[in-house]
Write a protein that holds these residues in place. Structure first.
Motif, PDB file in Angstrom:
ATOM      1  N   ARG A 325       0.817  -1.205   0.000  1.00 14.17           N
ATOM      2  CA  ARG A 325       0.000   0.000   0.000  1.00 14.17           C
ATOM      3  C   ARG A 325       0.858   1.264   0.000  1.00 14.17           C
ATOM      4  O   ARG A 325       0.621   2.188  -0.773  1.00 14.17           O
ATOM      5  CB  ARG A 325      -0.936  -0.038   1.228  1.00 14.17           C
ATOM      6  N   HIS A 375      -7.506   5.788   1.625  1.00 10.26           N
ATOM      7  CA  HIS A 375      -7.876   5.435   2.996  1.00 10.26           C
ATOM      8  C   HIS A 375      -9.389   5.317   3.020  1.00 10.26           C
ATOM      9  O   HIS A 375     -10.085   6.119   3.633  1.00 10.26           O
ATOM     10  CB  HIS A 375      -7.408   6.529   3.937  1.00 10.26           C
ATOM     11  N   HIS A 382      -7.620   8.539  -3.330  1.00 10.87           N
ATOM     12  CA  HIS A 382      -6.569   9.194  -4.113  1.00 10.87           C
ATOM     13  C   HIS A 382      -6.746   8.763  -5.564  1.00 10.87           C
ATOM     14  O   HIS A 382      -6.516   7.606  -5.918  1.00 10.87           O
ATOM     15  CB  HIS A 382      -5.188   8.800  -3.592  1.00 10.87           C
ATOM     16  N   GLU A 421      -7.052  15.516   2.489  1.00  7.04           N
ATOM     17  CA  GLU A 421      -5.961  15.571   3.470  1.00  7.04           C
ATOM     18  C   GLU A 421      -4.715  16.267   2.932  1.00  7.04           C
ATOM     19  O   GLU A 421      -3.783  16.505   3.688  1.00  7.04           O
ATOM     20  CB  GLU A 421      -5.602  14.151   3.932  1.00  7.04           C
ATOM     21  N   HIS A 422      -4.670  16.592   1.659  1.00  8.10           N
ATOM     22  CA  HIS A 422      -3.457  17.209   1.100  1.00  8.10           C
ATOM     23  C   HIS A 422      -3.459  18.728   1.229  1.00  8.10           C
ATOM     24  O   HIS A 422      -2.426  19.361   1.077  1.00  8.10           O
ATOM     25  CB  HIS A 422      -3.281  16.847  -0.377  1.00  8.10           C
TER      26      HIS A 422
HETATM   27 ZN    ZN Z   1      -3.169   9.717   1.721  1.00  3.43          ZN
END
Ligand code: ZN
Length: 465
Positions: A325, A375, A382, A421-422
């Motif tokens: 992963r 996730h 993603h 989350e980025h």
């Molecule tokens: Zn990530």
């Protein structure tokens, strides 16, 4: 952009001789993050050692109207730490002091440049950890994690970085130092200013120290890898694991066969079973009762919830499963040019979103290779679009810009977020309106003007003034 002479003179006179560098290599290295879209072009890189030096430096920049880009481990994926317009890069790399762990309060105060993994190691001997965890933990800084409210593989268990910050020391644009919330768990005294800075991507102040909230180290973690037939299977297994699994889930990740093929090309690794499938799930759990864990595993096969699967028998095997992963991101970059995206959806809407997304790419961009992973237990996907080998880079970048708009319209329609989350940085700035209303962005600007009236802190990031 040349820096004002009085500014460079003050840097030379009022600071230690090794504070700054304008060496070409340093400028290129410190003007970029893990994104590869912008050409780094800062004027100067500074490495202060103390909050006082940061304060003095910011006051000087403010006085001369010099733009500052705060910089941590530069592992960001939204160009939030990119300096492409002659800015001064303020690196926190020398500020990595970690105070002794407060075992009773389960907290630790560290400087912003402390590396995430070093904090983990620092707390480990006390049976405690800072549960912010991702593949770049070996180089990401605490300050950068906080400034970007970083996510990662354990969000499903512990939530985002925001949940694990008790106090902050922040230097404002004019050099003023704020101490926010100390080490208090409870402090109900009006607006929580600390939260303003968490996730603000260096646009409101420079985080110099933080008091981190710690969690008990997890017990033994068991790691599984499963092959499931499709995305519906990924979600079905998730529902089953959450509702009936005899454990606490600490990670629920998925990736597709396309990611795996890229990984195999780059590192020559593959799952430890023969069954090939389009979708794979990595499940990590904290279980107390190993017998019921094995029983549960058996029922997954009986009920045909999985096509195949393994449980890691020891730490080495668990690491091998995790490598499948965590090696994906690097493999995509090593074997081609990915255009990365990081979206989140309400988990119940994920399947419909992905179906719409696939239909969109099929109709508008046939032949493009899409590598999805993420996730998924917290709704985070993603989406990586690989540049076709025969397409020039410029053409690809232009087309992905157009494709992004189509994708973000879908995200908006499915009530998701264009950045899970980025963060926003430079990359997502043009699209902020897909996730935030005009009124919200107006409020962002009002806050920015109140804290940074001259607009010297990370200008041009997240939103324009
Ligand atoms: Zn990530």
């Amino acid at each position: 952009m040349a820096l004002p002479e009085a500014f460079t003179a003050a840097i030379a006179e009022d600071f230690p001789a090794d504070l700054a560098s304008s060496d070409a290599g340093d400028l290129v290295e410190h003007g970029k993050d893990w994104t590869k879209v912008h050409v780094p072009a800062p004027s100067l890189v500074c490495w202060p050692r103390t909050t006082e030096e940061v304060s003095k430096l910011l006051a000087l920049c403010h006085e001369h109207g010099v733009a500052v880009v705060p910089s941590g481990g530069r592992t960001g994926l939204a160009a939030g730490a990119v300096a492409a317009h002659g800015e001064v890069v303020l690196s926190l790399a020398r500020m990595r002091r970690m105070d002794p762990v407060d075992v009773l309060g389960a907290t630790v105060r560290v400087q912003a440049g402390a590396v995430t993994e070093a904090v983990h190691e620092h707390c480990e001997e006390h049976g405690l950890t800072w549960p912010v965890d991702f593949a770049s933990k070996g180089s990401s800084h605490v300050g950068g994690n906080i400034a970007t409210n970083a996510g990662g593989v354990k969000v499903i268990r512990y939530g985002l970085t925001r949940n694990w910050v008790l106090g902050l020391e922040v230097v404002l644009a004019g050099g003023e130092v704020l101490e926010l919330n100390g080490a208090l768990e409870k402090n109900n005294t009006g607006i929580d200013l600390r939260q303003l800075f968490i996730g603000s991507e260096g646009t409101l102040g420079v985080i110099t120290e933080a008091t981190l909230k710690l969690h008990k180290l997890p017990g033994k973690l068991d790691v599984f890898l499963f092959a499931v037939p499709d995305l519906a299977g990924v979600l079905r297994l998730f529902r089953e694991a959450r509702a009936a699994g005899p454990f606490t889930i600490s990670a629920y990740e998925f990736f597709t066969d396309k990611c795996l093929a890229r990984l195999a090309r780059h590192r020559n690794v593959k799952p430890p079973f023969a069954t090939e499938s389009s979708h794979y799930v990595l499940l990590e759990v904290e279980a107390k009762d190993l017998a019921s864990l094995d029983d549960w595993l058996g029922t997954l096969f009986e009920r045909e919830l999985v096509l195949d699967g393994v449980k890691a028998q020891h730490a080495g095997e668990a690491a091998q499963l995790w490598a499948l992963r965590e090696g994906i991101s690097e493999s995509l970059t090593a074997t081609g040019m990915p255009h990365k995206n990081d979206v989140s959806l309400p988990i119940a809407g994920l399947e419909a979103f992905v179906a719409d997304l696939e239909a969109l790419f099929l109709s508008r961009y046939p032949g493009w290779e899409i590598c999805n992973f993420g996730h998924i237990g917290d709704g985070n996907l993603h989406v990586n679009v690989m540049k076709p080998d025969d397409m020039p880079k410029e053409v690809f970048l232009a087309k992905t810009k157009e494709a992004d708009r189509h994708m973000f319209e879908l995200v908006q329609r499915h009530r998701g977020s264009i950045s899970a989350e980025h963060g926003i940085g430079l990359l997502k700035k043009p699209y902020l309106g897909y996730s935030r209303t005009p009124r919200e962005i107006e409020i962002f600007r009002a806050i920015k003007r109140a804290l940074d009236p001259k607009g010297v802190l990370n200008p041009g990031k997240v939103f324009d003034l």
